[in-house]
Design a protein around this motif. Structure first.
Motif, mmCIF file in Angstrom:
data_model
loop_
_atom_site.group_PDB
_atom_site.id
_atom_site.type_symbol
_atom_site.label_atom_id
_atom_site.label_comp_id
_atom_site.label_asym_id
_atom_site.label_seq_id
_atom_site.Cartn_x
_atom_site.Cartn_y
_atom_site.Cartn_z
ATOM 1 N N ARG A 1 0.835 -1.205 0.000
ATOM 2 C CA ARG A 1 0.000 0.000 0.000
ATOM 3 C C ARG A 1 0.876 1.264 0.000
ATOM 4 N N ASP B 1 0.413 2.844 -10.326
ATOM 5 C CA ASP B 1 0.668 1.935 -9.204
ATOM 6 C C ASP B 1 1.406 0.712 -9.734
ATOM 7 N N HIS B 2 1.637 -0.271 -8.866
ATOM 8 C CA HIS B 2 2.451 -1.422 -9.287
ATOM 9 C C HIS B 2 1.786 -2.209 -10.414
ATOM 10 N N SER B 3 0.470 -2.308 -10.402
ATOM 11 C CA SER B 3 -0.195 -3.066 -11.473
ATOM 12 C C SER B 3 -0.124 -2.312 -12.798
ATOM 13 N N ASP B 4 -0.228 -0.969 -12.768
ATOM 14 C CA ASP B 4 -0.064 -0.177 -13.993
ATOM 15 C C ASP B 4 1.337 -0.346 -14.565
ATOM 16 N N MET C 1 4.370 5.351 -5.576
ATOM 17 C CA MET C 1 4.363 5.274 -7.042
ATOM 18 C C MET C 1 3.359 6.269 -7.627
ATOM 19 N N LEU C 2 2.178 6.358 -7.014
ATOM 20 C CA LEU C 2 1.169 7.305 -7.502
ATOM 21 C C LEU C 2 1.645 8.744 -7.351
ATOM 22 N N ASP D 1 2.527 1.612 -3.438
ATOM 23 C CA ASP D 1 1.591 2.140 -4.432
ATOM 24 C C ASP D 1 1.334 3.628 -4.221
ATOM 25 N N GLU D 2 1.219 4.060 -2.965
ATOM 26 C CA GLU D 2 1.037 5.488 -2.684
ATOM 27 C C GLU D 2 2.224 6.294 -3.201
ATOM 28 N N ALA E 1 10.022 2.788 -4.612
ATOM 29 C CA ALA E 1 9.336 3.420 -5.739
ATOM 30 C C ALA E 1 10.319 4.253 -6.559
#
Length: 68
Positions: free
Chosen positions: A10, A23-26, A16-17, A13-14, A46
């Motif tokens: 989490r 995020d990691h999936s993107d 990365m955004l 991802d924050e 990140a």
């Protein structure tokens, strides 16, 4: 295989955004690739991932705009 910690993911991802607007999936990161970065705190991971894969940081757009 290493289990990815939910709290770390989490936070990753924050970060990365915030840095790259993805995020990691993107980014197409699977569990194996995430595990390669888990030894660092999430925000450092990140940034390291972004550097390794030549991602453009979101704040670089603001610095370009200020120059115009």
């Amino acid at each position: 295989m290493t289990k990815i910690e939910g709290e770390w993911l989490r936070a990753f991802d924050e970060a990365m955004l915030e840095f790259f607007a993805i995020d990691h999936s993107d980014a197409g990161m699977d569990e194996f690739l995430l595990a390669c970065y888990m030894d660092l705190p999430a925000w450092e991971s990140a940034l390291a991932f972004g550097e390794d894969y030549d991602l453009v940081r979101m704040d670089s757009f603001w610095s370009l705009r200020r120059q115009l």
